[in-house]
Design a protein around this motif. Structure first.
Motif, mmCIF file in Angstrom:
data_model
loop_
_atom_site.group_PDB
_atom_site.id
_atom_site.type_symbol
_atom_site.label_atom_id
_atom_site.label_comp_id
_atom_site.label_asym_id
_atom_site.label_seq_id
_atom_site.Cartn_x
_atom_site.Cartn_y
_atom_site.Cartn_z
ATOM 1 N N ARG A 144 20.229 -15.636 -25.469
ATOM 2 C CA ARG A 144 19.386 -16.415 -24.553
ATOM 3 C C ARG A 144 18.439 -15.490 -23.793
ATOM 4 O O ARG A 144 17.262 -15.797 -23.611
ATOM 5 C CB ARG A 144 20.264 -17.200 -23.567
ATOM 6 C CG ARG A 144 21.018 -18.348 -24.196
ATOM 7 C CD ARG A 144 21.630 -19.238 -23.141
ATOM 8 N NE ARG A 144 22.678 -18.572 -22.390
ATOM 9 C CZ ARG A 144 23.957 -18.565 -22.735
ATOM 10 N NH1 ARG A 144 24.339 -19.170 -23.836
ATOM 11 N NH2 ARG A 144 24.859 -17.952 -21.998
ATOM 12 N N TYR A 145 18.969 -14.351 -23.354
ATOM 13 C CA TYR A 145 18.122 -13.408 -22.610
ATOM 14 C C TYR A 145 17.044 -12.812 -23.520
ATOM 15 O O TYR A 145 15.932 -12.563 -23.089
ATOM 16 C CB TYR A 145 18.971 -12.306 -21.977
ATOM 17 C CG TYR A 145 19.819 -12.781 -20.817
ATOM 18 C CD1 TYR A 145 19.705 -14.080 -20.326
ATOM 19 C CD2 TYR A 145 20.721 -11.926 -20.193
ATOM 20 C CE1 TYR A 145 20.477 -14.511 -19.271
ATOM 21 C CE2 TYR A 145 21.505 -12.355 -19.130
ATOM 22 C CZ TYR A 145 21.376 -13.647 -18.674
ATOM 23 O OH TYR A 145 22.140 -14.067 -17.621
ATOM 24 N N LYS A 146 17.388 -12.597 -24.784
ATOM 25 C CA LYS A 146 16.401 -12.058 -25.725
ATOM 26 C C LYS A 146 15.290 -13.085 -25.966
ATOM 27 O O LYS A 146 14.113 -12.738 -26.013
ATOM 28 C CB LYS A 146 17.104 -11.705 -27.038
ATOM 29 C CG LYS A 146 16.209 -11.108 -28.105
ATOM 30 C CD LYS A 146 15.773 -9.707 -27.727
ATOM 31 C CE LYS A 146 15.171 -8.914 -28.880
ATOM 32 N NZ LYS A 146 14.057 -9.545 -29.539
ATOM 33 N N MET A 147 15.702 -14.339 -26.087
ATOM 34 C CA MET A 147 14.726 -15.405 -26.264
ATOM 35 C C MET A 147 13.776 -15.452 -25.068
ATOM 36 O O MET A 147 12.555 -15.540 -25.213
ATOM 37 C CB MET A 147 15.451 -16.749 -26.427
ATOM 38 C CG MET A 147 14.556 -17.974 -26.486
ATOM 39 S SD MET A 147 14.164 -18.652 -24.870
ATOM 40 C CE MET A 147 15.773 -19.233 -24.363
ATOM 41 N N LEU A 148 14.361 -15.334 -23.887
ATOM 42 C CA LEU A 148 13.569 -15.370 -22.662
ATOM 43 C C LEU A 148 12.611 -14.176 -22.605
ATOM 44 O O LEU A 148 11.419 -14.336 -22.327
ATOM 45 C CB LEU A 148 14.531 -15.341 -21.471
ATOM 46 C CG LEU A 148 13.982 -15.641 -20.096
ATOM 47 C CD1 LEU A 148 13.325 -17.015 -20.069
ATOM 48 C CD2 LEU A 148 15.106 -15.568 -19.070
ATOM 49 N N ALA A 149 13.141 -12.977 -22.895
ATOM 50 C CA ALA A 149 12.315 -11.764 -22.854
ATOM 51 C C ALA A 149 11.175 -11.849 -23.868
ATOM 52 O O ALA A 149 10.037 -11.520 -23.549
ATOM 53 C CB ALA A 149 13.182 -10.533 -23.119
ATOM 54 N N ASP A 150 11.482 -12.299 -25.077
ATOM 55 C CA ASP A 150 10.442 -12.408 -26.106
ATOM 56 C C ASP A 150 9.378 -13.420 -25.692
ATOM 57 O O ASP A 150 8.187 -13.208 -25.906
ATOM 58 C CB ASP A 150 11.056 -12.826 -27.450
ATOM 59 C CG ASP A 150 11.797 -11.677 -28.131
ATOM 60 O OD1 ASP A 150 11.776 -10.548 -27.592
ATOM 61 O OD2 ASP A 150 12.415 -11.912 -29.188
ATOM 62 N N SER A 151 9.821 -14.516 -25.090
ATOM 63 C CA SER A 151 8.864 -15.540 -24.665
ATOM 64 C C SER A 151 7.958 -15.020 -23.564
ATOM 65 O O SER A 151 6.785 -15.389 -23.490
ATOM 66 C CB SER A 151 9.606 -16.776 -24.159
ATOM 67 O OG SER A 151 10.446 -17.274 -25.153
ATOM 68 N N MET A 152 8.519 -14.157 -22.700
ATOM 69 C CA MET A 152 7.727 -13.590 -21.602
ATOM 70 C C MET A 152 6.985 -12.326 -22.035
ATOM 71 O O MET A 152 6.249 -11.742 -21.238
ATOM 72 C CB MET A 152 8.653 -13.241 -20.423
ATOM 73 C CG MET A 152 9.334 -14.450 -19.794
ATOM 74 S SD MET A 152 10.697 -13.952 -18.694
ATOM 75 C CE MET A 152 9.820 -13.167 -17.357
ATOM 76 N N GLU A 153 7.258 -11.908 -23.271
ATOM 77 C CA GLU A 153 6.678 -10.668 -23.807
ATOM 78 C C GLU A 153 7.016 -9.473 -22.932
ATOM 79 O O GLU A 153 6.169 -8.669 -22.570
ATOM 80 C CB GLU A 153 5.165 -10.822 -24.010
ATOM 81 C CG GLU A 153 4.848 -11.895 -25.048
ATOM 82 C CD GLU A 153 3.366 -12.041 -25.340
ATOM 83 O OE1 GLU A 153 2.550 -11.462 -24.603
ATOM 84 O OE2 GLU A 153 3.032 -12.739 -26.303
ATOM 85 N N VAL A 154 8.295 -9.386 -22.565
ATOM 86 C CA VAL A 154 8.785 -8.226 -21.811
ATOM 87 C C VAL A 154 9.998 -7.658 -22.552
ATOM 88 O O VAL A 154 10.556 -8.284 -23.448
ATOM 89 C CB VAL A 154 9.195 -8.595 -20.364
ATOM 90 C CG1 VAL A 154 8.007 -9.099 -19.582
ATOM 91 C CG2 VAL A 154 10.322 -9.627 -20.357
ATOM 92 N N GLU A 155 10.392 -6.442 -22.173
ATOM 93 C CA GLU A 155 11.559 -5.802 -22.790
ATOM 94 C C GLU A 155 12.837 -6.371 -22.193
ATOM 95 O O GLU A 155 12.861 -6.810 -21.044
ATOM 96 C CB GLU A 155 11.542 -4.296 -22.502
ATOM 97 C CG GLU A 155 10.382 -3.548 -23.131
ATOM 98 C CD GLU A 155 10.334 -2.103 -22.659
ATOM 99 O OE1 GLU A 155 10.987 -1.757 -21.641
ATOM 100 O OE2 GLU A 155 9.636 -1.308 -23.312
ATOM 101 N N LEU A 156 13.913 -6.338 -22.990
ATOM 102 C CA LEU A 156 15.237 -6.683 -22.469
ATOM 103 C C LEU A 156 16.095 -5.423 -22.447
ATOM 104 O O LEU A 156 16.246 -4.757 -23.470
ATOM 105 C CB LEU A 156 15.890 -7.759 -23.344
ATOM 106 C CG LEU A 156 17.328 -8.140 -22.978
ATOM 107 C CD1 LEU A 156 17.427 -8.655 -21.543
ATOM 108 C CD2 LEU A 156 17.882 -9.192 -23.944
ATOM 109 N N HIS A 157 16.609 -5.088 -21.260
ATOM 110 C CA HIS A 157 17.468 -3.913 -21.100
ATOM 111 C C HIS A 157 18.883 -4.368 -20.740
ATOM 112 O O HIS A 157 19.049 -5.208 -19.855
ATOM 113 C CB HIS A 157 16.973 -3.016 -19.958
ATOM 114 C CG HIS A 157 15.641 -2.376 -20.210
ATOM 115 N ND1 HIS A 157 15.449 -1.010 -20.120
ATOM 116 C CD2 HIS A 157 14.432 -2.896 -20.544
ATOM 117 C CE1 HIS A 157 14.179 -0.724 -20.383
ATOM 118 N NE2 HIS A 157 13.539 -1.863 -20.628
#
Lengths: 119, 234
Positions: A77-90
């Motif tokens: 879910r966090y990866k989906m969110l990060a990709d949608s916002m075009e930001v990195e997920l750490h």
């Protein structure tokens, strides 16, 4: 072929509906909205440990972390969110970092830190 | 067991892994052709449930409504299968991970039967790319000492290029075409094999437990560094 393109589109809206609200523990005050296909949709499920201009940060301070369906679903879910916002997920694994958890996150496309977050 | 020592397989595919037919085929492939290391239980709603031919239908129904599933085996040889199906992995792929205790790879026969099984898995899932590696070593290969964040494992991003060369490497037909069949099939490897989908499998050494960095570098240089994402270069 330098870069391969995957099956884009995913199931962004499905994830949003599925999860519903999640009570925050140390909840992040940021309102997170995913813009996709010209539509903006609030993500009520997100309890994020930190959001900056360029990244989402999730801290896992767990003594005996292991791969589980719940862990994978949350990271997804966090990866989906990060990709949608075009930001990195750490992900910050500050207490334990079993190899399979680290590797699964790495292969998913998550930046994994095994030290303490700054500050 | 020590997870660092396990041997991991990862396959990235565009196929719809939530399809009941594909899920059934995948579980059956493990149960019927990997008796020695097949996972025998599946996490369902937080509980581990045994899977066999009798419970297959229930397992597949749960699988088909999930985005991630996890299966495991806790007796020799210990193994774990993680399937991620939302099209979110490494630039938009579905992902299959399978780890197995390294103690399984003690004999030539075991290595050969494992590779044969992985090729069957490949033929079912038709991955764009995949590899088999020693887990701890693969993590070390992806780790940098980040000036701001400290020890950091950099992610795979197939949109930017291949991650590296590992013990075994599955190049799907798109990569085989862009790198060139001649180049792949002349790589300095223990085994080079054409696959059913016109892809190529390169196995660098006979055993996954006896691979040296210079052998990996030689294969990488032969293929061409431009095909790889230099993810450690911050």
């Amino acid at each position: 072929m330098k870069g391969a393109q995957g099956a884009q589109g995913a199931h962004v809206d499905q994830f949003s509906r599925d999860e519903g609200g999640r009570a925050g523990t140390g909840a992040c005050p940021y309102g997170v909205v995913v813009a996709r296909g010209g539509r903006r949709r609030a993500n009520y499920f997100a309890r994020l440990d930190g959001v900056t201009q360029s990244a989402i940060h999730e801290v896992k301070n767990v003594a005996s972390l292991s791969l589980s369906q719940g862990f994978m679903d949350q990271a997804y879910r966090y990866k989906m969110l990060a990709d949608s916002m075009e930001v990195e997920l750490h992900y910050w694994l500050t207490n334990s970092y079993p190899a399979r958890v680290v590797e699964w996150l790495e292969q998913l496309g998550v930046i994994v830190h095994t030290g303490m977050p700054p500050g | 067991m020590n997870e660092d020592d396990s041997i991991g397989l990862v396959l990235y595919t565009r196929m719809n892994l939530r399809s009941a037919g594909l899920a059934t085929g995948l579980i059956r492939l493990f149960l019927e052709h990997a008796e020695q290391f097949s996972p025998n239980s599946m996490e369902m709603d937080g509980r581990w449930r045994r899977i066999d031919n009798d419970s297959l239908e229930e397992a597949v129904a749960y699988w088909a409504r999930s985005y991630n599933v996890l299966l495991q085996r806790q007796v020799d040889y210990e193994s774990q299968l993680a399937v991620s199906m939302g099209g979110m992995a490494s630039g938009g792929f579905n992902m299959v991970d399978f780890w197995i205790d390294a103690s399984f790879f003690a004999s030539r026969e075991a290595i050969s039967s494992y590779l044969q099984f992985c090729v069957a898995l490949h033929d079912l899932l038709k991955p764009v790319y995949g590899n088999i590696h020693q887990t701890g070593d693969a993590i070390r290969m992806a780790t940098v000492d980040h000036p701001k964040y400290g020890p950091t494992v950099m992610p795979v991003d197939l949109r930017k290029g291949l991650p590296d060369i590992y013990w075994a490497n599955f190049f799907g037909p798109e990569y085989a075409s862009s790198i060139g069949l001649d180049r792949l099939l002349t790589a300095p490897c223990h085994e080079r094999r054409m696959l059913e989908d016109e892809g190529v499998l390169l196995v660098v050494t006979e055993s996954p437990l006896a691979i040296r960095r210079e052998q990996q570098h030689a294969v990488k240089n032969h293929i061409g560094l431009s095909h790889f994402h230099d993810r450690l270069n911050l």
